[in-house]
Design a protein around this motif. Structure first.
Motif, mmCIF file in Angstrom:
data_model
loop_
_atom_site.group_PDB
_atom_site.id
_atom_site.type_symbol
_atom_site.label_atom_id
_atom_site.label_comp_id
_atom_site.label_asym_id
_atom_site.label_seq_id
_atom_site.Cartn_x
_atom_site.Cartn_y
_atom_site.Cartn_z
ATOM 1 N N ALA A 104 25.037 -0.200 20.368
ATOM 2 C CA ALA A 104 23.732 -0.336 21.021
ATOM 3 C C ALA A 104 22.606 -0.152 20.007
ATOM 4 O O ALA A 104 21.666 -0.944 19.959
ATOM 5 C CB ALA A 104 23.608 0.691 22.143
ATOM 6 N N TRP A 105 22.715 0.858 19.165
ATOM 7 C CA TRP A 105 21.677 1.108 18.163
ATOM 8 C C TRP A 105 21.563 -0.023 17.165
ATOM 9 O O TRP A 105 20.489 -0.291 16.623
ATOM 10 C CB TRP A 105 21.969 2.414 17.420
ATOM 11 N N ARG A 106 22.702 -0.685 16.908
ATOM 12 C CA ARG A 106 22.674 -1.771 15.933
ATOM 13 C C ARG A 106 21.768 -2.911 16.378
ATOM 14 O O ARG A 106 21.200 -3.622 15.566
ATOM 15 C CB ARG A 106 24.095 -2.302 15.711
ATOM 16 N N TYR A 107 21.643 -3.059 17.703
ATOM 17 C CA TYR A 107 20.835 -4.181 18.199
ATOM 18 C C TYR A 107 19.355 -3.861 18.234
ATOM 19 O O TYR A 107 18.531 -4.721 18.505
ATOM 20 C CB TYR A 107 21.324 -4.600 19.584
ATOM 21 N N LEU A 108 18.989 -2.596 17.999
ATOM 22 C CA LEU A 108 17.572 -2.244 18.004
ATOM 23 C C LEU A 108 17.036 -2.402 16.587
ATOM 24 O O LEU A 108 17.517 -1.770 15.672
ATOM 25 C CB LEU A 108 17.412 -0.792 18.459
ATOM 26 N N PRO A 109 16.016 -3.248 16.399
ATOM 27 C CA PRO A 109 15.466 -3.405 15.051
ATOM 28 C C PRO A 109 14.794 -2.110 14.595
ATOM 29 O O PRO A 109 13.938 -1.574 15.302
ATOM 30 C CB PRO A 109 14.461 -4.541 15.186
#
Lengths: 259, 271
Positions: A104-109
């Motif tokens: 999930a965090w990976r998708y947040l820029p």
């Protein structure tokens, strides 16, 4: 010729010539005034700007600060990501527990966090280090997890049938087998770290290479901006070479065939 | 019947009505192997032979403890097998050298796991490196070795660990014909000079007849034992050189018989 190798000399010549073409085109564009000289200074002016920045200005200090920011935040990311990645690639429970969170965090820029980081951590080194950390740590975890999963099951099973305990398999098979790829993952993500560094320094900093470039913009010093870009490129290249060299030194046993 | 074997001192390994059923995600099940029973005597070279996909590797992996049988049980020295351990050392078809260790350290690895003292490890490793003819390469790394040499490292590493049974899953399957042939002869001399019980999976008929004291033949889909018996043409003697095997009376008949078995199973799979 399709898939036919060329000689080393030819390969180097071709590689150099693209740069010759690039700089010639740049130089010609300036000489014939096809571009606005204020926006596009000639290449030699970029070099003299770099020289005077270093000698007369405080640019070395800025470079040092930028390097320290990258190294500091990157080491922090590695300390977290290497053990977690290896655990997630080894134990299904660790993966099931942590992967939904990490993905999930990976998708947040990461730059989206700059405003909140500034509010939480003030304007010192905190928000910059945090941004660089957030920007790379989740990708690093995922890469290392994937590399750990790629450790061949036969190696693990061989070790088990030789009498190794679970703990011993982890430390004497999985860890040494994945380490060369951990260094490769670090090399890949260090490049990303430089990207976030520049963002952090341009958006919210008075020191560092990025801040110097923003100052230069205010005074229309395009030569200095380009000198900054040049330095960032060179530093990125040097760090990449450092990691390649480390790979060869630490994992010499992988290169035996080439000797 | 297998319980009788338990009382017999010379029985090493007993597979008793073993079966393995896999369940797919959609709930459907598939029987990989059904009701497999056979036993292996001490110092016997037992070959599991059969068409591809007959589950012989699954049986071997269950003996190793790397998979659990769904039904039945497997006993080594009268004890039920639970998980992998040092008593059943496995040699795989794919290379399993630990690339980061020298040849010598590879061979010492299992002994180190089992707490053998450094000096003793060194001596034992030297002995088995000599047997597999790799003494000259003891300080080399696996990436410097050929495929056949890597397989010899794996064999020495397993032997040096003194397992109760050596399990081999098509150990020479990835090698070229000549190396394979040399390795088979090397294997024949190794088992002659060391007291070892071997269970080896192969689909190479020649290899099975040359190395095996006993051949357990599996039928395909689901896999089960179709024929089980000693390799008779050798008259309970071991043969060290491949062409000697070919010269023995009865060899051709034995090969013909197994080929016919193979063919019958292949046709069944094909049809």
């Amino acid at each position: 010729m399709i898939r036919k190798p060329i000689s080393r000399t030819a390969s180097i010549l071709w590689g150099v010539s693209i740069w010759v073409i690039f700089f010639t085109a740049w130089e010609l564009a300036v000489i014939f005034e096809k571009v606005n000289l204020l926006l596009v200074p000639p290449p030699e002016k970029v070099l003299t700007a770099l020289y005077s920045l270093i000698v007369e200005g405080n640019f070395l200090n800025d470079i040092g600060i930028s390097i320290l920011r990258v190294i500091g935040s990157f080491l922090g990311a590695c300390v977290v990501a290497v053990p977690l990645g290896i655990l997630m690639g080894t134990f299904a429970t660790a993966e099931s527990f942590l992967n939904p969170f990490v993905s999930a965090w990976r998708y947040l820029p990461a730059p989206a966090f700059i405003p909140i980081l500034l509010m939480w951590l003030g304007t010192g080194e905190g928000p910059k280090l945090a941004l660089l950390f957030i920007g790379v740590v989740f990708f690093l975890i995922t890469l290392i997890m994937d590399y750990t999963r790629q450790v061949r099951i036969e190696l693990i099973e061989t070790s088990l049938t030789l009498g190794a305990s679970q703990k011993r398999v982890l430390w004497t098979v999985i860890v040494p087998a994945v380490l060369p790829n951990v260094v490769i993952a670090m090399r890949q993500m260090l490049a990303v770290s430089w990207t976030y560094l520049v963002i952090a320094e341009i958006v919210a900093s008075t020191t560092g290479i990025g801040a110097m470039m923003m100052r230069a913009r205010r005074f229309l010093h395009t030569d200095e901006i380009m000198a900054g870009i040049l330095v960032i490129g060179i530093l990125g290249l040097l760090f990449d070479l450092l990691f390649r060299w480390m790979h060869r030194v630490f994992f010499g046993y992988l290169y035996n065939n080439e000797r | 019947m297998a319980t009788n074997f338990n009382k017999n001192d010379s029985v090493k390994l007993v597979v008793e009505n073993a079966g393995k059923t896999y369940t797919h995600n959609n709930g459907s099940t598939i029987d990989a192997i059904v009701d497999v029973s056979f036993s292996v005597q001490r110092n016997e070279y037992c070959v599991l032979l059969g068409p591809s996909g007959c589950g012989k590797s699954t049986v071997l992996r269950m003996v190793a403890g790397l998979e659990t049988p769904t039904t039945g049980r497997i006993l080594l020295d009268g004890k039920i097998i639970e998980g992998p351990d040092r008593h059943r050392g496995m040699v795989f078809q794919n290379y399993t050298s630990f690339d980061w260790l020298t040849v010598n350290k590879n061979v010492e690895y299992g002994m180190k796991c089992n707490g053998v003292a450094a000096r003793e490890r060194e001596q034992i490793a030297a002995h088995f490196l000599d047997i597999v003819q790799l003494t000259k390469f003891k300080d080399a790394y696996p990436s410097q070795l050929s495929g056949g040499m890597k397989q010899r490292v794996a064999i020495a590493r397993t032997l040096a660990n003194k397992p109760s049974v050596i399990l081999m899953d098509e150990p020479f399957g990835a090698l070229d014909a000549e190396t394979r042939w040399n390795m088979q002869e090397l294997m024949a001399s190794i088992i002659e000079s060391t007291d070892t019980t071997v269970v080896m999976v192969t689909h190479d008929i020649e290899e099975a007849l040359f190395l095996g004291d006993r051949i357990v033949f599996f039928s395909g889909h689901p896999g089960t034992v179709m024929e089980d018996g000693p390799v008779e043409y050798k008259n309970r003697q071991r043969v060290m050189i491949k062409e000697e095997a070919l010269d023995l009376p009865g060899y051709i008949e034995a090969e013909r018989h197994i080929m016919a078995l193979m063919r019958s199973q292949r046709q069944e799979i094909g049809g």
